[in-house]
Write an enzyme that holds these catalytic residues in place. Structure first.
Site, PDB file in Angstrom:
ATOM      1  N   SER A  14       0.850  -1.185   0.000  1.00 45.20           N
ATOM      2  CA  SER A  14       0.000   0.000   0.000  1.00 45.20           C
ATOM      3  C   SER A  14       0.887   1.237   0.000  1.00 45.20           C
ATOM      4  O   SER A  14       2.098   1.149  -0.165  1.00 45.20           O
ATOM      5  CB  SER A  14      -0.920  -0.006   1.224  1.00 45.20           C
ATOM      6  OG  SER A  14      -0.149   0.031   2.408  1.00 45.20           O
ATOM      7  N   SER A  19       3.941  -6.582   2.092  1.00 46.52           N
ATOM      8  CA  SER A  19       3.301  -5.698   3.058  1.00 46.52           C
ATOM      9  C   SER A  19       1.785  -5.909   3.066  1.00 46.52           C
ATOM     10  O   SER A  19       1.317  -6.993   3.406  1.00 46.52           O
ATOM     11  CB  SER A  19       3.687  -4.246   2.746  1.00 46.52           C
ATOM     12  OG  SER A  19       3.389  -3.389   3.815  1.00 46.52           O
ATOM     13  N   PHE A  20       1.013  -4.897   2.695  1.00 48.95           N
ATOM     14  CA  PHE A  20      -0.441  -5.059   2.595  1.00 48.95           C
ATOM     15  C   PHE A  20      -0.801  -6.236   1.709  1.00 48.95           C
ATOM     16  O   PHE A  20      -1.739  -6.991   1.984  1.00 48.95           O
ATOM     17  CB  PHE A  20      -1.052  -3.760   2.058  1.00 48.95           C
ATOM     18  CG  PHE A  20      -2.353  -3.920   1.336  1.00 48.95           C
ATOM     19  CD1 PHE A  20      -3.485  -4.401   1.984  1.00 48.95           C
ATOM     20  CD2 PHE A  20      -2.468  -3.566   0.002  1.00 48.95           C
ATOM     21  CE1 PHE A  20      -4.694  -4.544   1.316  1.00 48.95           C
ATOM     22  CE2 PHE A  20      -3.672  -3.696  -0.674  1.00 48.95           C
ATOM     23  CZ  PHE A  20      -4.788  -4.195  -0.020  1.00 48.95           C
ATOM     24  N   ASP A  30      13.879  -3.069   8.427  1.00 52.34           N
ATOM     25  CA  ASP A  30      12.541  -2.605   8.057  1.00 52.34           C
ATOM     26  C   ASP A  30      11.955  -1.794   9.203  1.00 52.34           C
ATOM     27  O   ASP A  30      11.715  -2.315  10.291  1.00 52.34           O
ATOM     28  CB  ASP A  30      11.647  -3.813   7.753  1.00 52.34           C
ATOM     29  CG  ASP A  30      10.306  -3.432   7.134  1.00 52.34           C
ATOM     30  OD1 ASP A  30       9.884  -2.271   7.266  1.00 52.34           O
ATOM     31  OD2 ASP A  30       9.679  -4.311   6.515  1.00 52.34           O
ATOM     32  N   HIS A  35      12.196  -2.239   3.848  1.00 51.56           N
ATOM     33  CA  HIS A  35      10.869  -2.804   3.624  1.00 51.56           C
ATOM     34  C   HIS A  35      10.704  -3.459   2.248  1.00 51.56           C
ATOM     35  O   HIS A  35       9.744  -4.185   2.040  1.00 51.56           O
ATOM     36  CB  HIS A  35       9.829  -1.689   3.800  1.00 51.56           C
ATOM     37  CG  HIS A  35       8.416  -2.163   3.847  1.00 51.56           C
ATOM     38  ND1 HIS A  35       7.968  -3.092   4.760  1.00 51.56           N
ATOM     39  CD2 HIS A  35       7.323  -1.848   3.080  1.00 51.56           C
ATOM     40  CE1 HIS A  35       6.672  -3.313   4.574  1.00 51.56           C
ATOM     41  NE2 HIS A  35       6.267  -2.583   3.556  1.00 51.56           N
TER      42      HIS A  35
END
Length: 280
Positions: free
Chosen positions: A40, A109-110, A230, A258
């Site tokens: 995201s 991630s998302f 991260d 990340h």
């Protein structure tokens, strides 16, 4: 390389109706299907997350990289109720439209959170998971997430946010900033992200990922990849996921933030290929 094989590996873009959303999808290659689910944040899209990854993985696999509803070019009409139910429905209907009974889900991630949610709701459609920088359980909102929520289109602020995501600021190029800024300036581009996480409070705002007790029910083989540095999704969450998903392996990359796929691309591809090669 024969021209027909070369053509087969060239990433191609199409629009597929999924979840009631005209969904932009990049496809390439053939073989075991692997769906790349982007993260995201302002200006994100499948191409922003995966353009450097797709051609290489397409040499061995059928690669599908959609813009998730509310991000990239897959924006719904005004008033669209973005949320996990829509995102899971969009993903499953995309598999249906592509006539894929199941696929391996690789989420950043998302996108990793979406992969987990889809697995819990439709376990028969998922044959494996690769999770990069994925939030699980409840944790305190980080500066990267806080900045993304408050973001309004501005190139300098876009650069500042992107440099939070990467351990080495040199990875954030002028072209990356420009592309992400232009995408973030489209009407409605922030709506989905602001549905994804709560509005930041003064301090200590909790963010909820997939509960740990739900992770214990996941039977699919899982590879967890996470950057040691991260600061967007803390490393502890990777250990949390690895402790709770029964068939999970964890690989931690030093000097990496990340974006494992961008910051450690060669090792990322090796780990993913080896993992997929072990799946039945």
């Amino acid at each position: 390389m024969p021209q027909s094989v070369a053509d087969h590996l060239i990433p191609r873009t199409r629009i597929v109706e999924a979840g009631g959303i005209p969904t932009k999808v990049v496809t390439a290659g053939s073989g075991r299907p692997i769906v790349l689910l982007h993260g995201s944040g302002p200006g994100v899209s499948a191409e922003a997350n995966w353009s450097d990854v797709i051609p290489d993985l397409a040499e061995d696999f059928q690669v599908i990289a959609p813009d998730i509803a509310g991000f990239g070019a897959s924006l719904g009409p005004e008033g669209t109720a973005y949320g996990i139910k829509l995102w899971v429905r969009q993903l499953i209907e995309l598999l249906d439209a592509l006539e894929l009974p199941s696929a391996t889900l690789l989420g950043n991630s998302f996108g990793g959170g979406l992969a987990l949610a889809a697995t819990l709701r439709h376990p028969g459609r998922v044959d494996g998971l690769v999770l990069l920088g994925t939030p699980v359980g409840t944790f305190t909102m980080t500066e990267g997430l806080r900045s993304g929520w408050h973001y309004e289109p501005d190139e300098a602020e876009m650069r500042r946010i992107l440099e939070i995501f990467s351990h080495d600021p040199a990875l954030v190029t002028d072209e990356m900033v420009r592309q992400r800024y232009e995408a973030s300036a489209r009407p409605g581009a922030q709506a989905a992200f602001r549905k994804l996480i709560p509005e930041p409070g003064p301090a200590g705002t909790p963010v909820k990922g997939v509960p740990e007790e739900s992770l214990r029910t996941i039977e699919q083989p899982t590879l967890i990849l996470h950057g040691r540095e991260d600061t967007v999704i803390p490393l502890e969450l990777a250990y949390r996921a690895a402790r709770n998903i029964p068939n999970a392996d964890l690989k931690v990359f030093g000097n990496c933030g990340h974006w494992v796929q961008l910051e450690r691309p060669a090792e990322f591809r090796t780990e993913v290929r080896d993992f997929l090669g072990r799946l039945k």
